[in-house]
Design a protein around this motif. Structure first.
Motif, mmCIF file in Angstrom:
data_model
loop_
_atom_site.group_PDB
_atom_site.id
_atom_site.type_symbol
_atom_site.label_atom_id
_atom_site.label_comp_id
_atom_site.label_asym_id
_atom_site.label_seq_id
_atom_site.Cartn_x
_atom_site.Cartn_y
_atom_site.Cartn_z
ATOM 1 N N TRP A 21 31.157 19.071 -46.994
ATOM 2 C CA TRP A 21 32.572 18.867 -47.356
ATOM 3 C C TRP A 21 32.618 18.272 -48.765
ATOM 4 O O TRP A 21 32.698 17.061 -48.957
ATOM 5 C CB TRP A 21 33.241 17.945 -46.341
ATOM 6 N N THR A 22 32.584 19.133 -49.767
ATOM 7 C CA THR A 22 32.597 18.705 -51.165
ATOM 8 C C THR A 22 33.770 19.326 -51.919
ATOM 9 O O THR A 22 33.715 19.439 -53.145
ATOM 10 C CB THR A 22 31.278 19.100 -51.846
ATOM 11 N N TYR A 23 34.806 19.735 -51.202
ATOM 12 C CA TYR A 23 35.949 20.388 -51.853
ATOM 13 C C TYR A 23 36.666 19.411 -52.783
ATOM 14 O O TYR A 23 37.010 18.292 -52.390
ATOM 15 C CB TYR A 23 36.912 20.906 -50.790
ATOM 16 N N GLN A 69 26.765 22.297 -56.854
ATOM 17 C CA GLN A 69 28.209 22.285 -57.098
ATOM 18 C C GLN A 69 28.581 23.403 -58.066
ATOM 19 O O GLN A 69 28.043 23.505 -59.161
ATOM 20 C CB GLN A 69 28.660 20.944 -57.660
ATOM 21 N N LEU A 70 29.517 24.266 -57.632
ATOM 22 C CA LEU A 70 29.996 25.387 -58.428
ATOM 23 C C LEU A 70 31.509 25.310 -58.544
ATOM 24 O O LEU A 70 32.174 24.609 -57.777
ATOM 25 C CB LEU A 70 29.585 26.723 -57.797
ATOM 26 N N ILE A 71 32.052 26.033 -59.506
ATOM 27 C CA ILE A 71 33.495 26.096 -59.739
ATOM 28 C C ILE A 71 33.982 27.453 -59.248
ATOM 29 O O ILE A 71 33.459 28.498 -59.659
ATOM 30 C CB ILE A 71 33.819 25.885 -61.224
ATOM 31 N N PHE A 72 34.978 27.443 -58.371
ATOM 32 C CA PHE A 72 35.496 28.656 -57.741
ATOM 33 C C PHE A 72 36.865 28.996 -58.325
ATOM 34 O O PHE A 72 37.712 28.118 -58.489
ATOM 35 C CB PHE A 72 35.640 28.466 -56.223
ATOM 36 N N HIS A 73 37.069 30.274 -58.605
ATOM 37 C CA HIS A 73 38.389 30.833 -58.895
ATOM 38 C C HIS A 73 38.651 31.855 -57.787
ATOM 39 O O HIS A 73 38.124 32.970 -57.840
ATOM 40 C CB HIS A 73 38.428 31.502 -60.271
#
Length: 804
Positions: A777-779, A613-617
């Motif tokens: 699908w982990t959005y 799990q990563l954080i996207f900008h």
């Protein structure tokens, strides 16, 4: 006299090939004066005289210059939005209140302090310069605030320390801002006047040399006196503006005020009224609104109240104190806002964009209907014409019974599906992560200043042995992947034909066909796909440039009525966090598969595994997801990468809302202490669910006996049935040989193989198997606020300057 006759040895010249290349004369005779359209246009362009060419060039240059001047005059003028300045101190020794005191000069213009939240901000109106500024500030440690406010700021004012320029926290902040995309910026130095007069020039030279790494050829401005503050304001007003592509095509708004009206049914949800200046593009009430960090919403209506900060307000003379005229006017403008309120637009339900983000899949879609009589008769005819299949059956078996007897190849292998997508290492990793996360939540750290004489036992008490073990295991896996890419051990407790039942062999990874619509997962029924994404993007951008949008124009002060907003949004705003809203283009609320090209950030070396799990900008959005990594190539198939490598640019694939490129991308990873570490930066590549990410598995075997071009290989399989199952797949060796399986030997997985050359005893026989993988699908659109960065947590990259 006899005539000369040529002999048999006369030179024979080659005939002229007139049909291949025609001369200009023959072409003109055949054309009879007709000229093609392209030739005519080229001739007209070529016939322009030098004077006309110079005149046309000067006209184009003049038009571009006028466009730049018009944009510069529009920003901060009475008809345009205020010039928004984001002040970012890059060192902890910089005094932000002192900087604001210098900028809030009553002689320069009228100052209006903002009362919302805890963020320092004020409006500066200067009729003499015909300009108005809106100053806000953000500390580099508050990552989300800095990045969000930089998305809407017209200019960023970086404050530098005269000795070091920036500290480690400021350097990390600059890395994130450069990756996101910098608007217009200015560098100012605070504290140079505190040095002796003889050393001030030396200090400025050394500082200019230190900041060359980040800002080459940029001028440093001083900010210690009122006079220097006035020069800085003129520089900010006359500076050429830089454009950010992802925001220029959207309408966006920075909230100056917000009010929440709860609904009658539920107090936790209601209508949010956001007031601010429209920027970027004209804002239509029927489009959707994205509030950064909170999600997508619909608008009810747009109001047009009076501008609370006019550049030339109505002057009301006071008989007692004439100096209070401007302040009374500004106060009256706010007080009369409700009286002068005008409804600009109301939403039209028929034209309003829908909030639907996913396709609702129909389980009956694609089901076969009952066949007609014609189809049944055609099927019977085909069955009669088809050839009969010969099978070995026991004696006395009828033809009807023989139809129900399956071959060995037709046995079902469905019981091993669970081994296909989930590997043993994934199970171990998830269990260790769950156990580690519970312990990390219970643990609380304190910052204590201790001497050097303290024993090492105190240091060991703060070391999390379980986290250290997990990180060591990750490093080992990354190292093994580098040494033996994609190699896995064949399981002995499960048959290989079951464990790898979804894999296939390919003759050539580059040229072998693979249908992109084959065996799609259930999640693909929930996403949207464009028939031609490039054409759709081009059409939408063209409409933005040419079509006039009905709604609030750029520079207007408006109030947006946003419906169905949770109360947490306004609570977040009242705590001092900025409230920023972007309008969405058509289709940008819908889910699809996004592909982004990223490169590893050099400041982070920890191994990052796929599906973490990563954080996207991404552009103006912020979300969490578990991506896939794949190679960035021009082929139709792209090999899956298990780790985010440091030396190559990779493509990140994830389920996310549609965003039209260009858009910047940043990837963060949340640490156990709550901080967000920047691990990769890049840009959005495409929105394409058909981009195939192929996972490769390499099975290895050892040559047991070698006979010229024949060899007996063992340890690749451990039973005879697996050898027969994978017999059609081509083999290769690490030394470049290619071959095939001839036949199995015995019952323990030994097999006779033939190769195109003699094998070496130290060679390794390999078999490549492939399958297509899809993201999970982990959005999650809600990203927790990061813990502010502490100086000791980051290694500084800016050397300190010795002033001796």
């Amino acid at each position: 006299m006899a005539a000369h006759r040529s002999g048999p040895l006369k030179q024979q010249n080659k005939a002229h090939k007139g049909g291949r290349h025609r001369g200009r004369g023959s072409a003109q005779r055949d054309g009879k004066g007709r000229l093609a359209l392209k030739t005519l246009s080229k001739k007209v362009r070529k016939d322009l005289s030098k004077v006309d060419q110079r005149h046309r060039t000067s006209q184009l240059r003049k038009q571009k210059k006028e466009a730049v001047l018009a944009e510069k005059r529009q920003l901060g003028s009475k008809d345009g939005p205020p010039h928004q300045i984001l002040v970012v101190p890059l060192h902890n020794r910089i005094s932000l209140p002192e900087v604001f005191r210098l900028l809030q000069d009553r002689d320069t213009g009228t100052v209006h302090l903002n009362e919302w939240g805890s963020t320092h901000s004020f409006m500066l109106l200067c009729p003499r310069l015909k300009h108005r500024w809106f100053f806000t500030s953000a500390r580099p440690g508050d990552l989300h605030t800095v990045l969000d406010m930089a998305k809407v700021a017209d200019t960023i004012l970086f404050l530098l320390d005269p000795l070091e320029g920036w500290d480690s926290t400021g350097d990390y902040c600059l890395s994130c801002l450069f990756a996101q995309g910098l608007p217009t910026y200015t560098l100012a130095v605070q504290g140079v006047s505190g040095f002796p007069l003889k050393k001030q020039t030396d200090v400025r030279k050394k500082l200019s040399k230190a900041v060359e790494k980040r800002f080459p050829d940029d001028k440093l401005l001083l900010l210690d006196t009122q006079q220097e503050a006035g020069m800085l304001l003129r520089q900010l007003a006359n500076q050429k503006q830089r454009h950010l592509a992802f925001r220029d095509r959207h309408a966006y708004l920075f909230a100056h005020a917000a009010d929440f009206v709860p609904s009658e049914e539920n107090n936790l949800v209601g209508t949010l009224k956001i007031s601010g200046y429209v920027r970027g593009q004209a804002l239509n009430v029927n489009s959707l609104l994205h509030i950064i960090g909170h999600g997508d919403f619909q608008m009810k209506q747009i109001d047009a109240p009076m501008d609370p900060f006019p550049l030339n307000p109505r002057v009301i003379k006071s008989p007692k104190d004439p100096g209070m005229a401007m302040e009374i006017c500004a106060t009256d403008a706010v007080a009369d806002m409700e009286e002068d309120l005008k409804v600009l637009m109301k939403a039209d339900p028929d034209r309003q964009e829908s909030l639907q983000t996913e396709v609702i899949p129909d389980p009956m879609e694609g089901e076969q209907t009952w066949p007609t009589e014609e189809e049944l008769s055609e099927a019977n005819d085909l069955l009669k014409e088809s050839s009969k299949v010969v099978k070995k059956v026991p004696k006395g078996t009828s033809s009807y019974q023989a139809e129900w007897i399956l071959d060995e190849d037709g046995e079902s292998g469905g019981e091993g599906d669970e081994y296909d997508d989930i590997e043993h290492e994934d199970f171990m990793e998830e269990e260790s992560q769950d156990e580690g996360s519970e312990k990390e939540e219970e643990e609380e750290c304190e910052t204590v200043t201790i001497g050097e004489s303290v024993r090492d036992d105190l240091y060991d008490e703060k070391v999390d042995e379980e986290a250290e073990g997990k990180m060591l295991e990750k490093y080992k896996q990354e190292r093994l992947e580098e040494m033996f890419p994609d190699e896995v051990d064949t399981p002995r407790d499960v048959a290989a034909r079951i464990r790898f039942q979804k894999y296939r062999g390919l003759k050539s990874f580059r040229t072998s066909p693979w249908d992109p619509k084959e065996n799609l997962p259930q999640d693909y029924a929930r996403i949207f796909q464009f028939q031609n994404f490039i054409n759709t993007r081009r059409r939408i951008f063209k409409e933005i440039e040419e079509k006039e949008v009905e709604g609030a124009e750029v520079g207007w002060y408006v109030t947006l009525h946003v419906s169905e907003v949770p109360v947490s949004v306004v609570e977040h705003f009242k705590r001092g966090a900025p409230l920023i809203a972007f309008s969405l283009l058509p289709h940008e609320q819908k889910m699809s598969v996004l592909n982004m090209v990223v490169s590893r950030h050099p400041g982070n070396t920890e191994p990052v595994k796929a599906k973490e799990q990563l954080i996207f900008h991404c552009g103006f959005r912020r979300f969490r997801a578990s991506p896939l990594f794949s190679q960035h190539t021009a082929a139709d198939k792209h090999k899956f990468q298990r780790f985010l490598t440091a030396d190559l640019a990779l493509v990140v694939t994830v389920y996310a809302p549609i965003t039209f490129p260009p858009a910047s991308v940043m990837l963060f990873k949340q640490n156990s202490n709550g901080m967000h570490s920047l691990i990769a930066t890049g840009h959005l590549l495409s929105v394409d669910p058909d981009r195939m990410v192929i996972k490769r598995v390499v099975l290895s075997g050892h040559p047991f006996k070698i006979f010229t071009k024949m060899a007996v290989v063992r340890y690749m399989f451990f039973n005879r049935e697996d050898v027969l199952w994978f017999k059609p797949v081509e083999l290769r060796t690490k030394w470049g040989r290619r071959g095939h399986i001839k036949e199995p030997l015995g019952t323990h997985g030994h097999m006779k193989c033939s190769f195109d050359g003699k094998l070496k005893s130290q060679d390794t026989v390999l078999m490549n198997l492939y399958k297509r993988v899809f993201p999970k699908w982990t959005y999650d659109p809600y990203v927790p606020e990061p813990v502010p960065w502490v100086k000791s947590e980051i290694s500084s990259t800016v050397p300190e300057m010795d002033m001796e």
